[in-house]
Structure formats: C-alpha cells, structure tokens
Scaffold this motif. Structure first.
Motif, PDB file in Angstrom:
ATOM      1  N   GLY A  64     -35.251 -84.293 -28.166  1.00 61.27           N
ATOM      2  CA  GLY A  64     -35.019 -85.605 -27.566  1.00 61.27           C
ATOM      3  C   GLY A  64     -33.995 -86.519 -28.351  1.00 61.27           C
ATOM      4  O   GLY A  64     -33.758 -87.531 -28.126  1.00 61.27           O
ATOM      5  N   ALA A  65     -33.307 -85.927 -29.580  1.00 58.74           N
ATOM      6  CA  ALA A  65     -32.344 -86.672 -30.364  1.00 58.74           C
ATOM      7  C   ALA A  65     -31.076 -86.487 -29.661  1.00 58.74           C
ATOM      8  O   ALA A  65     -30.537 -85.604 -28.880  1.00 58.74           O
ATOM      9  CB  ALA A  65     -32.183 -85.889 -31.721  1.00 58.74           C
ATOM     10  N   THR A  66     -30.269 -87.831 -29.694  1.00 56.58           N
ATOM     11  CA  THR A  66     -29.221 -87.813 -29.012  1.00 56.58           C
ATOM     12  C   THR A  66     -28.038 -88.572 -29.836  1.00 56.58           C
ATOM     13  O   THR A  66     -26.883 -88.686 -29.300  1.00 56.58           O
ATOM     14  CB  THR A  66     -29.194 -88.617 -27.635  1.00 56.58           C
ATOM     15  N   ASP A  67     -28.305 -89.123 -31.157  1.00 51.10           N
ATOM     16  CA  ASP A  67     -27.551 -89.660 -31.746  1.00 51.10           C
ATOM     17  C   ASP A  67     -26.511 -89.047 -32.792  1.00 51.10           C
ATOM     18  O   ASP A  67     -25.433 -89.501 -33.342  1.00 51.10           O
ATOM     19  CB  ASP A  67     -28.194 -90.837 -32.574  1.00 51.10           C
ATOM     20  N   GLY A  68     -26.893 -87.636 -32.753  1.00 51.46           N
ATOM     21  CA  GLY A  68     -25.960 -86.923 -33.269  1.00 51.46           C
ATOM     22  C   GLY A  68     -26.003 -86.873 -35.161  1.00 51.46           C
ATOM     23  O   GLY A  68     -25.343 -86.344 -35.832  1.00 51.46           O
ATOM     24  N   ARG A  69     -27.118 -87.891 -35.541  1.00 55.21           N
ATOM     25  CA  ARG A  69     -27.149 -88.030 -37.234  1.00 55.21           C
ATOM     26  C   ARG A  69     -27.288 -86.554 -37.830  1.00 55.21           C
ATOM     27  O   ARG A  69     -26.824 -86.430 -38.837  1.00 55.21           O
ATOM     28  CB  ARG A  69     -28.276 -88.766 -37.321  1.00 55.21           C
ATOM     29  N   GLU A  70     -28.221 -85.674 -37.194  1.00 50.17           N
ATOM     30  CA  GLU A  70     -28.517 -84.533 -37.843  1.00 50.17           C
ATOM     31  C   GLU A  70     -27.067 -83.560 -38.052  1.00 50.17           C
ATOM     32  O   GLU A  70     -27.083 -83.100 -39.083  1.00 50.17           O
ATOM     33  CB  GLU A  70     -29.444 -83.702 -37.075  1.00 50.17           C
ATOM     34  N   GLY A  71     -26.506 -83.745 -36.902  1.00 48.39           N
ATOM     35  CA  GLY A  71     -25.200 -82.830 -37.040  1.00 48.39           C
ATOM     36  C   GLY A  71     -24.210 -83.517 -38.059  1.00 48.39           C
ATOM     37  O   GLY A  71     -23.667 -82.629 -38.547  1.00 48.39           O
ATOM     38  N   PHE A  72     -24.286 -84.776 -38.046  1.00 48.81           N
ATOM     39  CA  PHE A  72     -23.049 -85.515 -39.096  1.00 48.81           C
ATOM     40  C   PHE A  72     -23.519 -85.115 -40.592  1.00 48.81           C
ATOM     41  O   PHE A  72     -22.792 -84.900 -41.312  1.00 48.81           O
ATOM     42  CB  PHE A  72     -23.318 -86.903 -38.760  1.00 48.81           C
ATOM     43  N   LEU A  73     -24.948 -84.937 -40.819  1.00 41.88           N
ATOM     44  CA  LEU A  73     -25.355 -84.589 -42.051  1.00 41.88           C
ATOM     45  C   LEU A  73     -24.973 -83.166 -42.190  1.00 41.88           C
ATOM     46  O   LEU A  73     -24.458 -82.878 -43.469  1.00 41.88           O
ATOM     47  CB  LEU A  73     -26.830 -84.597 -42.109  1.00 41.88           C
ATOM     48  N   TRP A  74     -25.045 -82.411 -41.582  1.00 40.75           N
ATOM     49  CA  TRP A  74     -24.842 -81.135 -41.706  1.00 40.75           C
ATOM     50  C   TRP A  74     -23.195 -80.669 -41.750  1.00 40.75           C
ATOM     51  O   TRP A  74     -22.734 -79.972 -42.471  1.00 40.75           O
ATOM     52  CB  TRP A  74     -25.369 -79.874 -40.621  1.00 40.75           C
ATOM     53  N   LEU A  75     -22.473 -81.513 -40.980  1.00 40.17           N
ATOM     54  CA  LEU A  75     -21.093 -81.417 -40.972  1.00 40.17           C
ATOM     55  C   LEU A  75     -20.641 -81.569 -42.663  1.00 40.17           C
ATOM     56  O   LEU A  75     -19.893 -81.029 -43.107  1.00 40.17           O
ATOM     57  CB  LEU A  75     -20.341 -82.497 -40.337  1.00 40.17           C
ATOM     58  N   SER A  76     -21.295 -82.806 -43.044  1.00 38.77           N
ATOM     59  CA  SER A  76     -20.877 -83.176 -44.582  1.00 38.77           C
ATOM     60  C   SER A  76     -21.452 -82.054 -45.456  1.00 38.77           C
ATOM     61  O   SER A  76     -20.658 -81.817 -46.277  1.00 38.77           O
ATOM     62  CB  SER A  76     -21.417 -84.640 -44.776  1.00 38.77           C
ATOM     63  N   ARG A  77     -22.532 -81.544 -45.370  1.00 38.40           N
ATOM     64  CA  ARG A  77     -22.827 -80.592 -46.156  1.00 38.40           C
ATOM     65  C   ARG A  77     -21.970 -79.229 -46.153  1.00 38.40           C
ATOM     66  O   ARG A  77     -21.560 -78.595 -47.194  1.00 38.40           O
ATOM     67  CB  ARG A  77     -24.202 -80.091 -45.881  1.00 38.40           C
ATOM     68  N   ILE A  78     -21.521 -78.882 -44.952  1.00 41.71           N
ATOM     69  CA  ILE A  78     -20.581 -77.469 -44.700  1.00 41.71           C
ATOM     70  C   ILE A  78     -19.355 -78.080 -45.666  1.00 41.71           C
ATOM     71  O   ILE A  78     -18.819 -77.170 -46.088  1.00 41.71           O
ATOM     72  CB  ILE A  78     -20.290 -77.664 -43.240  1.00 41.71           C
ATOM     73  N   LEU A  79     -18.653 -79.324 -45.136  1.00 41.07           N
ATOM     74  CA  LEU A  79     -17.435 -79.637 -45.848  1.00 41.07           C
ATOM     75  C   LEU A  79     -17.556 -79.754 -47.405  1.00 41.07           C
ATOM     76  O   LEU A  79     -16.547 -79.224 -48.185  1.00 41.07           O
ATOM     77  CB  LEU A  79     -16.910 -80.965 -45.199  1.00 41.07           C
ATOM     78  N   GLU A  80     -18.615 -80.154 -47.924  1.00 39.66           N
ATOM     79  CA  GLU A  80     -18.841 -79.984 -49.418  1.00 39.66           C
ATOM     80  C   GLU A  80     -18.672 -78.749 -49.903  1.00 39.66           C
ATOM     81  O   GLU A  80     -18.343 -78.496 -50.929  1.00 39.66           O
ATOM     82  CB  GLU A  80     -20.145 -80.713 -49.629  1.00 39.66           C
ATOM     83  N   LYS A  81     -19.698 -77.820 -49.059  1.00 43.70           N
ATOM     84  CA  LYS A  81     -19.507 -76.530 -49.653  1.00 43.70           C
ATOM     85  C   LYS A  81     -18.073 -75.675 -49.416  1.00 43.70           C
ATOM     86  O   LYS A  81     -17.672 -74.898 -50.244  1.00 43.70           O
ATOM     87  CB  LYS A  81     -20.665 -75.589 -48.833  1.00 43.70           C
ATOM     88  N   ASP A  82     -17.363 -76.089 -48.283  1.00 48.61           N
ATOM     89  CA  ASP A  82     -15.920 -75.183 -47.816  1.00 48.61           C
ATOM     90  C   ASP A  82     -15.234 -76.370 -47.488  1.00 48.61           C
ATOM     91  O   ASP A  82     -15.349 -76.651 -46.307  1.00 48.61           O
ATOM     92  CB  ASP A  82     -16.451 -74.329 -47.183  1.00 48.61           C
ATOM     93  N   PRO A  83     -14.398 -77.081 -48.243  1.00 47.95           N
ATOM     94  CA  PRO A  83     -13.392 -78.081 -47.810  1.00 47.95           C
ATOM     95  C   PRO A  83     -12.288 -77.584 -46.798  1.00 47.95           C
ATOM     96  O   PRO A  83     -11.881 -78.355 -46.121  1.00 47.95           O
ATOM     97  CB  PRO A  83     -12.566 -78.504 -48.866  1.00 47.95           C
TER      98      PRO A  83
END
Length: 465
Positions: A64-83
C-alpha cells in the motif's frame, strides 16, 4: 547498434516478480548477468562483493505504500556504499514527481510503468555507460595525480639577494590567479617554484598537474592534453581525460613550454583562451577552471622570436615572469645547499656524518656548476656514497675539469686523437660542447647529438655535467 553483453551485471529490485522478470528479459542482451531481487535487503552484500553496473530500483516495497520513502532510504544507502553507482528508478505514472526528487537525491534516471522495452533498454544502457565513465575518469584522475606527485628532493634554499628577489615575486604572485612564466637554466628549480606558487594559492586544495612538453610527442599531444573518447582512434578503448581537465580546480604546470612545436602552439592557445577543451573524437567542449604556470630554459631572446614561439601565446602565459638565477650567480648559497644534500643522502644511505672543511666548501662554492642545483645534488649524493674517513675530500665530488676553481686546462680544448683515444673522455667532451653551444638547452643539444632527451640526461649524469 551496441555490442551484446557489453557490461557485467545488472540488478532489478522490485517486489512484483512479473515486473522484475519483464525488466530482466528487456535488458539481458546488454549484460552477462541480470539478477532479480524482491527486496533491497539483499543489495548490500552484492555491493560489498562486486558492485553491479546498474541497479533498477522500485521505490515502494511495503504493501500500500506510494510515497517512495523506502526507496529513498535505499537509494541513500546504495550511494553511501558506492558513490559511482548507477541507479535507475522504477515508478508508476503517478510517481514521476517522486522520481524527479530521486534524481535530485542521486539517482541516474527513471522509467515509468508500464514501460516501452526499447526505452528501458536505452535508459539502462546509458546509466551503465555513465557509471563506467565515472569510474574510468576517477581512475584516470588518480593516475594523473600519481604522475603529478613531486619528484624533487630539493627544498627552496638560499639566502642570497637573488633568491630573496625570487621569493618576493612568489609572495606577490602566489595568492593571485595570474598566469606565471618561470625562466631559468636546467637544474635551477623551476618546478620547485611552480609548486610553491600552487601551495600558496587559493587553489592549494586542488592538485597541480605537471606536463613536460619536451617529452610529449606530436602524435599524442592532443590526446595527452585534451583527452579522448572511446573509439576516437585505434587504441582508444575507453574514455580518457586529458591533463588539462585533470587539473580542474587546481594548477597546470607546463614545463619546457619553449620546446612545444610551433604548429601545436595554436591548439594550446585556443584551449587557454576559451577555458575549455574538446577531447579527441568528442563534439562537446569541456569547461576548464585552471591556473597556468609555464616554465622554459629557452633564453628570452629566442622565446620572443616569432619564428620559434607565438607571441600571442607568450602574452597569455607571462602575466608574471619569474627568472631563476643560475647557481654560479649565487655562490653564497652553495654551502647551505651542500649541507642539506649531504645530510639528506647520509640519512638515505645510512652513511656516517662527515665533516666538510671551509676550504673545500669554498672550492665547491667557486665552481661554476653548469647543471646548477641538480648537478650539486648529484655531486653530493656521489660524495656520500664514495667518501671514506671522517671528512669529505675534493676527489669525492665529480667536478668537471672546466671548473675555474680547479684551474684546469680549457674544458673544450681538443684532445689529440693520436695521444688520447679514451671513448668516455671523448663522449664527455662531445656532450659538453653540444650543451654549451646551445646554451644548455637539452632538447636542442640532444637533437644535434642524435640522442633523446632521456639519453642525454643519462650521459650528463654519467659525466657529472
């Protein structure tokens, strides 16, 4: 048309197995492996083990989620690991605004559901190519930085009036962004002055990239200075940034600028005037933010000869001129330099400290040192290696016979061929004659002798010239 399987790994992260499979089928021809994941939890181990070329990431995983918050969180984690990670966001039509926000947060691009397979393929391909370019640019910049590291062991020593004047010019020019032209014979420390100017400038946090234009062949000049794109010529297997672009935000040091062939000078002038370069094979120029410091051992009368050097390029380079004195013009600095070099090489070779008598120091100070500080450094190194006993003696220092301090026969007096057929002495005399004829211009002397610059430097070191 693209080559099949041009990239390594792609990862599709979507909680809908059908969507993940559809994406895999659409892009698999470009990758050796396409991995599908139902949740980003499994991404982090992949990033640590072998970062993928591209990640297709859905923004919503909770029911039921539509705000993308979870995806934003994972995007930041990905870029932190691999800029350098290339992340393509998967979103529904109504989530385009969120996808744009994700791009601002570091995502590479986005695709909307339902997608067109050709568009998905092109977007994924472009993202993977961008990641490759980022990594190659980062690698190339590191390579250039390694090349540009200081090679000189010589500090800027000297208490003479001539050196005080040089320091005064450095004090005034360093804080500005003005271009500087450094004049002086070989071995006087032109690169040392360039590094001093850079380290005391507003660009000190950036790098200083050095280019010896006397060693850059005409055939690779543009590629070396301006860079090239993949496929620009036969051996261009990947994009490569040039030295000018690598110096962005810092300083470019153009050494031996006087040896740049006349036909190549307009190319350099254009880049400096426009503050941009166009890599070989590219259509779009790249902006430059650099300070230019140039140096040459060419005498000023030759540098102002329009048949040898473009005057508009000279005017661009010499906003400030700093002329370095030869060592023979500041003999009072020789004892200080000697003390430094002898101590330096004694530490390097773990040699015992030895005494340098005032009488020997005076003889060495009165020597004309045709190779300047570089020759003095080599002489000190040799003395540390060969000396015996508690004190240095004159024989420990390889002084050319033409030194006025030793009152020898004239250095260039012909050696009768019927009485002296020693090849070493004949070679030394020939090299010395060529150097003196061309006012110690290495390139011109090497050309007359039929040698490369590197080969001439080896012979100069061999004969202590």
């Amino acid at each position: 048309m693209v080559d099949n399987q041009a990239f390594g790994t792609a990862v599709v992260v979507d909680d809908d197995a059908d969507i993940a499979l559809a994406a895999k089928l659409a892009i698999r021809s470009a990758f050796r492996q396409v991995i599908t994941l139902s949740h980003p939890d499994a991404l982090l181990p992949l990033l640590e083990k072998s970062p993928p070329d591209v990640i297709l990431l859905d923004l919503n995983f909770a029911r039921g989620a539509t705000d993308g918050r979870e995806g934003f969180l994972w995007l930041s984690r990905i870029l932190e690991k691999d800029p350098d990670a290339a992340v393509v966001i998967i979103t529904a039509h109504g989530g385009i605004g969120i996808a744009v926000e994700a791009i601002k947060a570091g995502a590479t691009d986005f695709v909307t559901k339902p997608w067109d397979n050709e568009r998905l393929f092109a977007t994924t391909w472009s993202a993977a190519a961008l990641r490759r370019s980022r990594r190659e640019t980062r690698h190339e910049r590191r390579r250039v930085v390694e090349v540009a590291k200081p090679s000189s062991e010589t500090p800027m020593l000297g208490t003479s009036k001539a050196m005080d004047h040089v320091r005064s010019l450095i004090d005034r020019a360093a804080p500005t962004d003005a271009n500087v032209l450094i004049l002086g014979e070989n071995g006087t420390g032109k690169e040392l002055v360039a590094r001093e100017l850079h380290s005391r400038s507003r660009r000190a946090a950036g790098i200083m990239v050095s280019v010896d234009l006397g060693t850059v062949s005409e055939s690779v000049f543009e590629s070396e200075l301006f860079g090239h794109v993949r496929g620009a010529f036969t051996d261009a297997k990947s994009d490569r940034i040039g030295r000018l672009q690598a110096a962005n935000g810092g300083t470019i040091f153009l050494d031996e600028i006087g040896n740049l062939p006349l036909r190549l000078q307009p190319k350099l002038l254009t880049a400096l005037e426009r503050r941009e370069v166009t890599p070989v094979g590219a259509n779009k120029p790249v902006p430059l933010d650099i300070r230019v410091i140039a140096a040459t051992n060419m005498p000023l009368d030759q540098l102002t000869d329009e048949n040898r050097f473009r005057q508009d390029l000279l005017f661009r380079l010499n906003t400030v001129e700093i002329e370095l004195p030869p060592l023979r013009a500041r003999p009072e600095d020789v004892p200080l330099l000697l003390a430094h070099f002898l101590a330096h090489y004694a530490r390097r070779y773990k040699a015992p400290p030895r005494h340098l008598s005032p009488a020997l120091a005076e003889i060495l100070s009165n020597h004309d040192w045709p190779g300047n500080v570089r020759a003095l450094r080599h002489a000190a190194e040799r003395a540390v290696i060969l000396a015996r006993g508690d004190a240095y003696v004159l024989d420990d220092f390889p002084l050319p016979r033409r030194s006025s301090a030793l009152s020898p026969p004239p250095a260039l007096a012909p050696v009768p061929v019927d009485t002296d057929l020693n090849l070493d002495r004949a070679e030394k005399q020939m090299v010395e004659r060529a150097l003196k004829k061309h006012n110690w211009n290495i390139s011109l002397a090497a050309g007359e002798l039929g040698l490369t610059r590197a080969a001439l430097y080896r012979r100069m070191e061999k004969h202590a010239l």
